[in-house]
Write an enzyme that holds these catalytic residues in place. Structure first.
Site, PDB file in Angstrom:
ATOM      1  N   TYR A 147       0.809  -1.221   0.000  1.00  9.00           N
ATOM      2  CA  TYR A 147       0.000   0.000   0.000  1.00  9.00           C
ATOM      3  C   TYR A 147       0.838   1.264   0.000  1.00  9.00           C
ATOM      4  O   TYR A 147       0.334   2.363  -0.166  1.00  9.00           O
ATOM      5  CB  TYR A 147      -0.951   0.018   1.183  1.00  9.00           C
ATOM      6  CG  TYR A 147      -2.345  -0.353   0.789  1.00  9.00           C
ATOM      7  CD1 TYR A 147      -3.400   0.532   0.947  1.00  9.00           C
ATOM      8  CD2 TYR A 147      -2.600  -1.582   0.217  1.00  9.00           C
ATOM      9  CE1 TYR A 147      -4.673   0.185   0.577  1.00  9.00           C
ATOM     10  CE2 TYR A 147      -3.869  -1.936  -0.163  1.00  9.00           C
ATOM     11  CZ  TYR A 147      -4.910  -1.057   0.024  1.00  9.00           C
ATOM     12  OH  TYR A 147      -6.174  -1.407  -0.357  1.00  9.00           O
ATOM     13  N   LYS A 214       4.243 -14.071   6.131  1.00  7.41           N
ATOM     14  CA  LYS A 214       4.764 -14.987   5.110  1.00  7.41           C
ATOM     15  C   LYS A 214       6.286 -15.028   5.271  1.00  7.41           C
ATOM     16  O   LYS A 214       7.057 -14.910   4.312  1.00  7.41           O
ATOM     17  CB  LYS A 214       4.327 -14.463   3.732  1.00  7.41           C
ATOM     18  CG  LYS A 214       4.578 -15.378   2.584  1.00  7.41           C
ATOM     19  CD  LYS A 214       3.696 -16.611   2.577  1.00  7.41           C
ATOM     20  CE  LYS A 214       4.187 -17.576   1.516  1.00  7.41           C
ATOM     21  NZ  LYS A 214       3.720 -18.950   1.691  1.00  7.41           N
ATOM     22  N   ASP A 287      -5.509  -7.861   3.663  1.00  7.11           N
ATOM     23  CA  ASP A 287      -6.470  -7.603   2.592  1.00  7.11           C
ATOM     24  C   ASP A 287      -7.205  -8.899   2.242  1.00  7.11           C
ATOM     25  O   ASP A 287      -8.435  -8.960   2.233  1.00  7.11           O
ATOM     26  CB  ASP A 287      -5.669  -7.086   1.382  1.00  7.11           C
ATOM     27  CG  ASP A 287      -6.545  -6.447   0.338  1.00  7.11           C
ATOM     28  OD1 ASP A 287      -7.729  -6.192   0.622  1.00  7.11           O
ATOM     29  OD2 ASP A 287      -6.045  -6.204  -0.777  1.00  7.11           O
TER      30      ASP A 287
END
Ligand code: NAP
Length: 398
Positions: A147, A214, A287
């Site tokens: 973002y 991750k 998201d």
């Protein structure tokens, strides 16, 4: 005379019984859902001796048509001054200028948490067998990761320069016909996000905070986010929270901080949602997760959201769906998302009695089979009503 919400030097919001709250009606179906939601919010506030002095501000298509600007300065100033606001969906300008008005507002006011509570409301049609097991509050980092918008387009001089620089300075080989994006994840951004999640978990008596990342692949961004989350737990929350490794998975009466890799998390929120309570995560993971979890409890038609800076006190609560232009002005769509955003706003202001009252009335309305088209098509024997009628039915049950 109505009054201002202020941020005290104690870091606590001071909320009068008659605050001024700026709102953006929103484009498209905003014209339908906002008045419906406002009528319920006003009625619920009044039942508890409060009133809101709504201050309309413009953004999006309507702002552009009336002022020539997509996000007038006056709107930004109103949100800055009054601290707390609410908005309906906005049309994203196509081509040039502002990338997304929602992103612009978040960046200007440094609203670093995207808060998405996801729970099932009794009676709402769901694609899973046990939607009542879903009760997750997602803290999604709002200012970093993808973002941040740090991207160069394939084929441009900037992309060529960046690819050459990365080759010469870092020894990285990137195909010359690539677009390139940069993913920053900072100590500052990560720790303030996890701090907000932990504060929330402690204040609300939640059992765990899961750091979703991750990090097995992206070690210095996603993996670092996880490490900084555990570090913060030890540094600032050791009396009320504890990391998994520091307690062998047995936190006693403290909040358990654990972590999970994003891909398996997307499976497990479906197969064992009861294991997830509060989630703190980076932007892109958040998201995907918020929409995936929301689908289990009745879809995005009613999912609420808030964008908050817990330090400055700024917060903008919002419908999470878009403008659904094909339904605009038909008094048809579900006002649940913006209404429940208002419920989140009430909770944030400490008006939990009014917030709880709306949730109970909403559940009673759905239990009576009174719903808008989106739920009606998934339910047997439902009575389909208009957007405004749904709101009136909720007010009747307050
Ligand atoms: P959308 O407006 O969210 O609509 C997609 C579908 O979601 C609708 O066709 C409808 O499904 C369902 N839906 C949306 N709102 C609903 C409601 N209140 N009640 C019940 N169902 C609802 O997404 P989009 O068509 O992709 O985007 C349209 C515009 O919105 C674009 O300009 C986009 O940029 C903007 N947008 C704004 C925001 C925001 O401001 N936060 C977020 C997303 C998109 P059915 O057709 O199946 O009934």
């Amino acid at each position: 005379m109505s009054a201002m919400i202020t941020m005290g030097s104690d870091g606590i919001l001071h909320v009068p019984d008659d605050p001024v709250i700026p709102f953006i009606q929103g484009d498209g179906t905003g014209i339908d859902i906002w008045p419906a939601a406002q009528s319920v919010l006003d009625a619920a506030a009044a039942r508890h001796g409060r009133s809101i002095a709504w201050k309309e501000v413009l953004a999006g298509q309507r702002a552009y048509d009336e002022t020539g600007e997509w996000l007038p300065q006056e709107t930004v100033d109103a949100f800055r001054e009054h601290l707390i606001g609410i908005k309906g969906p906005l049309t994203t300008p196509v081509g040039g200028g502002i990338r997304s008005l929602n992103v612009a507002l978040r960046q200007i006011l440094d609203l670093y948490v995207c808060l998405r509570p996801v729970r099932w409301f009794s009676g709402v049609p769901s694609p899973v067998k046990h939607p009542e097991k879903v009760d997750v509050v997602i803290f999604r980092e709002n200012t970093e990761d993808i973002y941040a918008g740090l991207e160069v387009e394939q084929g441009t001089a900037e992309a060529k320069r960046l690819i050459e620089l990365l080759h010469d300075e870092m020894g990285w080989t990137i195909r010359t016909d690539s677009g390139v994006g940069i993913k920053p994840v900072s100590v500052t951004g990560s720790k303030r996000l996890v701090r907000a999640a932990l504060d929330y978990a402690v204040a609300r008596g939640r059992k765990s905070v899961t750091l979703v990342h991750k990090g097995n692949i992206q070690k210095y961004t996603e993996g670092a986010f996880r490490n900084w989350g555990y570090e913060l737990t030890r540094e600032e929350f050791s009396d009320v929270a504890v990391g998994w490794d520091d307690c062998g998975g047995d936190p006693g009466d403290r909040v358990l901080v654990k972590d999970a890799i994003a891909d398996i998390t997307l499976q497990q929120v479906l197969t064992r949602p009861e294991d997830f309570d509060v989630i703190a995560t980076t932007n892109l993971n958040g998201d995907y997760l918020s929409d995936a979890v929301a689908a289990q409890v009745g879809g995005i038609g009613i999912a609420p959201g808030g964008n908050i800076n817990y330090v400055s006190g700024h917060g903008i609560f919002e419908a999470t769906h878009g403008t659904a232009p094909k339904y605009a002005g038909q008094d048809k769509v579900n006002p649940g998302s913006v209404l429940l955003s208002g419920v989140m706003m009430f909770e944030h202001l400490g008006w939990t009695d009014a917030a709880d009252g709306i949730v109970r009335a909403l559940e009673a309305t759905i239990a009576d089979g009174i719903v808008t088209y989106d739920f009606a098509r998934l339910m047997d024997d439902a009575t389909e009503v208009k957007c405004s009628e749904f709101a009136s039915a909720i007010v009747d049950r307050l």
